[in-house]
Design an enzyme around this catalytic site. Sequence first.
Site, PDB file in Angstrom:
ATOM      1  N   TRP A 137       0.842  -1.196   0.000  1.00  0.00           N
ATOM      2  CA  TRP A 137       0.000   0.000   0.000  1.00  0.00           C
ATOM      3  C   TRP A 137       0.872   1.239   0.000  1.00  0.00           C
ATOM      4  O   TRP A 137       2.071   1.174   0.286  1.00  0.00           O
ATOM      5  CB  TRP A 137      -1.037  -0.023   1.121  1.00  0.00           C
ATOM      6  CG  TRP A 137      -0.557  -0.252   2.552  1.00  0.00           C
ATOM      7  CD1 TRP A 137       0.694  -0.620   2.975  1.00  0.00           C
ATOM      8  CD2 TRP A 137      -1.344  -0.132   3.739  1.00  0.00           C
ATOM      9  NE1 TRP A 137       0.728  -0.743   4.331  1.00  0.00           N
ATOM     10  CE2 TRP A 137      -0.505  -0.447   4.828  1.00  0.00           C
ATOM     11  CE3 TRP A 137      -2.663   0.208   3.980  1.00  0.00           C
ATOM     12  CZ2 TRP A 137      -0.960  -0.433   6.149  1.00  0.00           C
ATOM     13  CZ3 TRP A 137      -3.111   0.231   5.292  1.00  0.00           C
ATOM     14  CH2 TRP A 137      -2.267  -0.085   6.369  1.00  0.00           C
ATOM     15  N   ASN A 138       0.225   2.364  -0.364  1.00  0.00           N
ATOM     16  CA  ASN A 138       0.974   3.595  -0.569  1.00  0.00           C
ATOM     17  C   ASN A 138       0.315   4.762   0.156  1.00  0.00           C
ATOM     18  O   ASN A 138      -0.875   4.709   0.480  1.00  0.00           O
ATOM     19  CB  ASN A 138       1.006   3.951  -2.066  1.00  0.00           C
ATOM     20  CG  ASN A 138       1.566   2.834  -2.899  1.00  0.00           C
ATOM     21  OD1 ASN A 138       2.720   2.459  -2.755  1.00  0.00           O
ATOM     22  ND2 ASN A 138       0.739   2.279  -3.777  1.00  0.00           N
ATOM     23  N   HIS A 147      -7.746  19.276  -6.779  1.00  0.00           N
ATOM     24  CA  HIS A 147      -8.070  19.532  -8.194  1.00  0.00           C
ATOM     25  C   HIS A 147      -6.945  19.024  -9.088  1.00  0.00           C
ATOM     26  O   HIS A 147      -6.297  19.777  -9.802  1.00  0.00           O
ATOM     27  CB  HIS A 147      -8.357  21.024  -8.405  1.00  0.00           C
ATOM     28  CG  HIS A 147      -9.533  21.487  -7.601  1.00  0.00           C
ATOM     29  ND1 HIS A 147     -10.758  21.796  -8.163  1.00  0.00           N
ATOM     30  CD2 HIS A 147      -9.685  21.635  -6.257  1.00  0.00           C
ATOM     31  CE1 HIS A 147     -11.603  22.131  -7.197  1.00  0.00           C
ATOM     32  NE2 HIS A 147     -10.971  22.053  -6.041  1.00  0.00           N
ATOM     33  N   ASP A 172     -15.332  19.631  -9.454  1.00  0.00           N
ATOM     34  CA  ASP A 172     -15.364  20.936  -8.789  1.00  0.00           C
ATOM     35  C   ASP A 172     -16.705  21.085  -8.071  1.00  0.00           C
ATOM     36  O   ASP A 172     -17.767  21.059  -8.716  1.00  0.00           O
ATOM     37  CB  ASP A 172     -15.286  22.082  -9.807  1.00  0.00           C
ATOM     38  CG  ASP A 172     -13.914  22.243 -10.455  1.00  0.00           C
ATOM     39  OD1 ASP A 172     -12.943  21.607 -10.018  1.00  0.00           O
ATOM     40  OD2 ASP A 172     -13.837  23.030 -11.416  1.00  0.00           O
ATOM     41  N   HIS A 215     -15.917  25.565  -4.249  1.00  0.00           N
ATOM     42  CA  HIS A 215     -14.592  25.849  -4.824  1.00  0.00           C
ATOM     43  C   HIS A 215     -14.446  27.333  -5.158  1.00  0.00           C
ATOM     44  O   HIS A 215     -13.354  27.869  -5.096  1.00  0.00           O
ATOM     45  CB  HIS A 215     -14.404  24.997  -6.079  1.00  0.00           C
ATOM     46  CG  HIS A 215     -13.112  25.208  -6.800  1.00  0.00           C
ATOM     47  ND1 HIS A 215     -11.899  25.319  -6.154  1.00  0.00           N
ATOM     48  CD2 HIS A 215     -12.842  25.318  -8.124  1.00  0.00           C
ATOM     49  CE1 HIS A 215     -10.940  25.481  -7.056  1.00  0.00           C
ATOM     50  NE2 HIS A 215     -11.470  25.506  -8.253  1.00  0.00           N
ATOM     51  N   HIS A 221     -16.166  29.258 -13.781  1.00  0.00           N
ATOM     52  CA  HIS A 221     -16.193  29.020 -12.339  1.00  0.00           C
ATOM     53  C   HIS A 221     -17.144  30.022 -11.653  1.00  0.00           C
ATOM     54  O   HIS A 221     -17.941  29.649 -10.793  1.00  0.00           O
ATOM     55  CB  HIS A 221     -14.791  29.158 -11.744  1.00  0.00           C
ATOM     56  CG  HIS A 221     -13.890  28.001 -12.029  1.00  0.00           C
ATOM     57  ND1 HIS A 221     -13.227  27.842 -13.224  1.00  0.00           N
ATOM     58  CD2 HIS A 221     -13.540  26.935 -11.273  1.00  0.00           C
ATOM     59  CE1 HIS A 221     -12.506  26.729 -13.178  1.00  0.00           C
ATOM     60  NE2 HIS A 221     -12.675  26.159 -12.009  1.00  0.00           N
TER      61      HIS A 221
HETATM   62 MN    MN Z   1     -10.983  22.242 -10.363  1.00  0.00          MN
END
Ligand code: MN
Length: 263
Positions: free
Chosen positions: A65-66, A73, A79, A83, A212
């Site tokens: 595992w890591n 993002h 999004d 945000h 956005h």
């Molecule tokens: Mn984004």
Amino acid sequence: MSARVTVLSLLVEELNSGRVKVVDLTQPLGADTPVIGLPPIFAPSPPFSMETISSYDQNGPAWYWNTIHLGEHTGTHFDAPVHWITGKDFANNTTDTIPVRQFVGAACVIDVSKEVALYEDFLLTREVVQAWEGEHGKIPRGAWLLLRTDWSKRTGNEAFLNVKADGPHSPGFHKDCVKFLAQERDVLGVGVETVGTDAGQAGTFDPPFPCHTFMHGAGKFGLASLKNLDQLPPTGAIVIAAPLKIVNGSGSPLRVVALTPAE
Ligand code: MN
């Protein structure tokens, strides 16, 4: 008692027969995944990195595992309305509070790949959307608007981010188009093949980053760094896009898949 035929049992039959296929709209997530660049006055988002906790060794003899480290993002990602400052005061605007119903939606795919091949700063306009509706029907409420540009076919981060002396160049949305989609079509959100939902040059627009600004200002979502949109029909596919349930998250990397009729 015989099994009742339902739309879901039919879906399983269609999936098993191959008449409905599952298309992966997700980019690989790794150290090479391109991350959006911002002017140096702003804080940057780090690239993806991963370190091993154990790999069948003295740190864990039977398991691998890591640890991963990344911005919310990064790569193919979601999004959430929170945000953007315009979406910060909505109820249920974070990755852990968005109603799960909104993680499944119909897809309307507008193909502007030919236009983008000629002009990398192409912006989708309301007129182009309405011409598409003339051919394919009105965008239904609560559908994803996916912008097919074939940008995901660019190889290498340099070509993908396409940064020049005056900043990045990549396609996106005209602000009037975003308002139209959010307010008059009540879409779930917009999905793109580029690193973010706004055009590369959108930092110079009025207002800056209109996609956005107006999408999240209407409580809508974004999907960035999608691929394989060329495998979807203009209408008829369903997108499943469920971000990680990060508490107070502004977005998250995710696996985006589409269910689509096989040709
Ligand atoms: Mn984004």
